[in-house]
Enzyme design. Structure first.
Site, mmCIF file in Angstrom:
data_model
loop_
_atom_site.group_PDB
_atom_site.id
_atom_site.type_symbol
_atom_site.label_atom_id
_atom_site.label_comp_id
_atom_site.label_asym_id
_atom_site.label_seq_id
_atom_site.Cartn_x
_atom_site.Cartn_y
_atom_site.Cartn_z
ATOM 1 N N TYR A 157 27.070 60.322 55.881
ATOM 2 C CA TYR A 157 25.466 59.953 56.305
ATOM 3 C C TYR A 157 24.792 60.015 55.094
ATOM 4 O O TYR A 157 23.443 59.980 55.203
ATOM 5 C CB TYR A 157 24.976 60.956 57.418
ATOM 6 C CG TYR A 157 25.940 61.353 58.565
ATOM 7 C CD1 TYR A 157 26.110 60.273 59.317
ATOM 8 C CD2 TYR A 157 26.237 62.509 58.712
ATOM 9 C CE1 TYR A 157 26.839 60.728 60.368
ATOM 10 C CE2 TYR A 157 26.960 63.009 59.718
ATOM 11 C CZ TYR A 157 27.167 61.982 60.794
ATOM 12 O OH TYR A 157 27.985 62.397 61.637
ATOM 13 N N CYS A 161 41.061 62.361 47.101
ATOM 14 C CA CYS A 161 41.163 61.070 46.224
ATOM 15 C C CYS A 161 40.279 60.065 46.520
ATOM 16 O O CYS A 161 41.105 58.925 47.198
ATOM 17 C CB CYS A 161 42.658 60.897 46.135
ATOM 18 S SG CYS A 161 43.691 62.196 45.380
HETATM 19 N N1 LLP Z 1 23.448 66.141 73.323
HETATM 20 C C1 LLP Z 1 24.164 64.902 73.322
HETATM 21 C C2 LLP Z 1 24.587 64.091 74.516
HETATM 22 C C3 LLP Z 1 24.478 64.689 71.874
HETATM 23 O O1 LLP Z 1 25.409 63.635 71.892
HETATM 24 C C4 LLP Z 1 24.377 65.388 71.062
HETATM 25 C C5 LLP Z 1 24.923 65.090 69.790
HETATM 26 C C6 LLP Z 1 23.467 66.465 71.077
HETATM 27 C C7 LLP Z 1 23.233 66.897 72.627
HETATM 28 C C8 LLP Z 1 22.987 67.555 70.175
HETATM 29 O O2 LLP Z 1 22.207 66.964 69.157
HETATM 30 P P1 LLP Z 1 21.527 67.852 67.923
HETATM 31 O O3 LLP Z 1 20.504 68.868 68.624
HETATM 32 O O4 LLP Z 1 22.790 68.429 67.318
HETATM 33 O O5 LLP Z 1 20.723 66.820 67.332
HETATM 34 N N2 LLP Z 1 27.642 64.596 63.260
HETATM 35 C C9 LLP Z 1 26.069 64.139 62.943
HETATM 36 C C10 LLP Z 1 25.242 64.625 64.381
HETATM 37 C C11 LLP Z 1 25.861 63.998 65.547
HETATM 38 C C12 LLP Z 1 25.128 64.410 66.787
HETATM 39 C C13 LLP Z 1 25.977 63.632 68.168
HETATM 40 N N3 LLP Z 1 25.553 64.146 69.278
HETATM 41 C C14 LLP Z 1 25.616 64.972 61.887
HETATM 42 O O6 LLP Z 1 26.078 65.675 61.363
HETATM 43 O O7 LLP Z 1 24.435 64.912 61.565
#
Ligand code: LLP
Length: 417
Positions: free
Chosen positions: A316, A342
């Protein structure tokens, strides 16, 4: 706020010197702070104290069993998205009635497991899924509590990969389809519609998109009332952002106040699914400088952590603050901090002004508590890092470092007889 601070010229995780942890457990090393988890959970949860509510921590952010147990003991429920996450939540002692299950592709086996565990509700994302849950519930002689995930078509103004509530995203059902979905749900004998669900994206730094979505959902709820749907749960998902760099996301207290005001007239239990805002700043990734080198155009700091350990910068282009574990006071230079993998996309920071560092010195990569270890892999046959949980001066090994044997443990040589 977090509990990683400098004392006597070196970085501490609560009352433990990070340097000592690296010496004992090696690097790359994830280090989490229990006090920070407690503080973040309580700050978030207490913001909604004036409403019936349930804070269902989003397991995908950091799913280590120690973390799930800690949060569960503080009263958290869990938001899961797979059979594996259900397994973890139950193993950590989370009551099934505090678990909500989101995700666009729940397989039959996963639905069966969740029904048998008797989770609170499924957040259903398609008509196909609704029918499948009904079929499986009937097979098991159960009734599945569900909400439909509404895609309100609101721009969360975040990275496109983590925007989920716009009409071209794969998530949820639009308002028109949702109405049809609830009509169908009312007719299916294995289904009991009990709520409405919505999650518009992650790392949101303004309250406005949440409010826009909430207003659409409130209008929609009026329609459901006239249809005779008894909406007892309103799940607004997760998504509240944190400060990685210069962002100024709303404080959970302000977020809570606004939502509580908006929901006064709705007789529902509010469910929230925070991940990052709880876990993000609870963790650092500690890494050792392996080499430094300069080309005609760049200075590189080559460290022993890589995109397999923390993929967020590569995936990202996200910013994670990087600092010396024991600042040496040397002058700064503009560098790329890169790993041994790599690929040119393997970097932890690009064009970053950092004090000059030398081989053998330690760096801490901040805000690595959410979507750090959980997104890690063994790419380039790199065993995954160990995870440590610190509580005051106590140190717990939350996950052992993987070994070379772990890399091949599930493989066969496929030799011909
Ligand atoms: N609920 C649902 C249905 C979700 O899909 C997600 C995150 C959350 C809650 C929690 O969201 P948060 O509060 O953490 O924003 N890998 C990415 C973030 C992907 C989020 C996916 N869904 C990153 O590293 O920024």
């Amino acid at each position: 706020m977090h509990h990683f601070t400098y004392r006597d010229g070196e970085l501490y995780a609560e009352d433990v010197a990070v340097r000592d942890l690296a010496a004992e457990y090696g690097t790359p090393l994830y280090v989490y702070s229990t006090a920070t988890f407690r503080r973040h959970f309580q700050a978030f949860d207490s913001a909604f104290a004036d409403l019936p509510h349930m804070t269902c921590y989003s397991v995908k952010a950091n799913s280590n069993l120690c973390v799930l147990r800690l949060l569960s003991e503080l009263g958290a429920g869990m938001d899961i998205v797979s059979g594996g996450e259900l397994f973890r939540a139950l193993a950590a002692g989370v009551p099934a009635r505090k678990i909500v299950y989101s995700g666009v592709g729940k397989r039959a086996e996963e639905i069966r497991e969740a029904l048998l565990a008797d989770i609170l509700m499924f957040n259903v994302e398609s008509m196909d899924e609704l029918r499948r849950i009904n079929d499986i519930a009937l097979e098991l002689d159960k009734v599945a509590r569900i909400s439909l995930r509404i895609n309100p078509d609101v721009d969360p103004k975040t990275h496109p990969y983590i925007s989920t509530g716009m009409k071209n995203n794969k998530f949820g059902l639009d308002i028109k389809q949702s109405l049809e979905g609830y009509e169908l749900a009312l007719k299916l004998p294995g289904i009991e519609p009990v709520g409405i669900d919505c999650h518009i994206g992650s790392q949101l730094t303004s309250i406005d998109p949440f409010l826009e979505a909430l207003h659409r959902i409130k209008d929609f709820n009026q329609k459901l009332k006239t249809m005779g749907v008894d909406v007892r749960f309103l799940d607004l998902g997760g998504g509240l952002g944190i400060t990685y760099d210069q962002e100024e996301p709303p404080h959970p207290k302000d977020f809570g106040q606004i939502l509580v005001r908006e929901l006064q007239d709705m007789d529902v239990t509010l469910i929230l699914e925070p991940g990052r805002v709880i876990a993000g700043n609870t963790g650092i990734l500690v890494t050792e400088v392996v080499y430094t080198k300069s080309t005609e155009t760049k200075h590189f700091v080559i460290v022993d952590a890589a995109m397999n350990d923390l993929v967020r910068p590569s995936l990202y282009q996200s910013h994670h603050t990087i600092a010396e574990v024991r600042p040496q006071g040397r002058s700064t230079r503009n560098v790329d901090v890169v790993g041994p993998i790599c690929e040119s996309g393997d970097f932890l920071a690009r064009d970053r002004d950092l004090p000059e560092v030398r081989s053998g010195e330690l760096l801490a990569i901040f805000s690595a508590g959410a979507y750090g270890f959980t997104m890690s892999s063994q790419y380039n046959s790199r065993p995954r890092a160990a995870e440590i949980l610190v509580d005051g001066s106590q140190v717990m090994l939350a996950r052992k470092r993987e070994t070379y044997n772990d890399l091949v443990a599930l493989e066969r040589q496929c030799l011909k007889e």
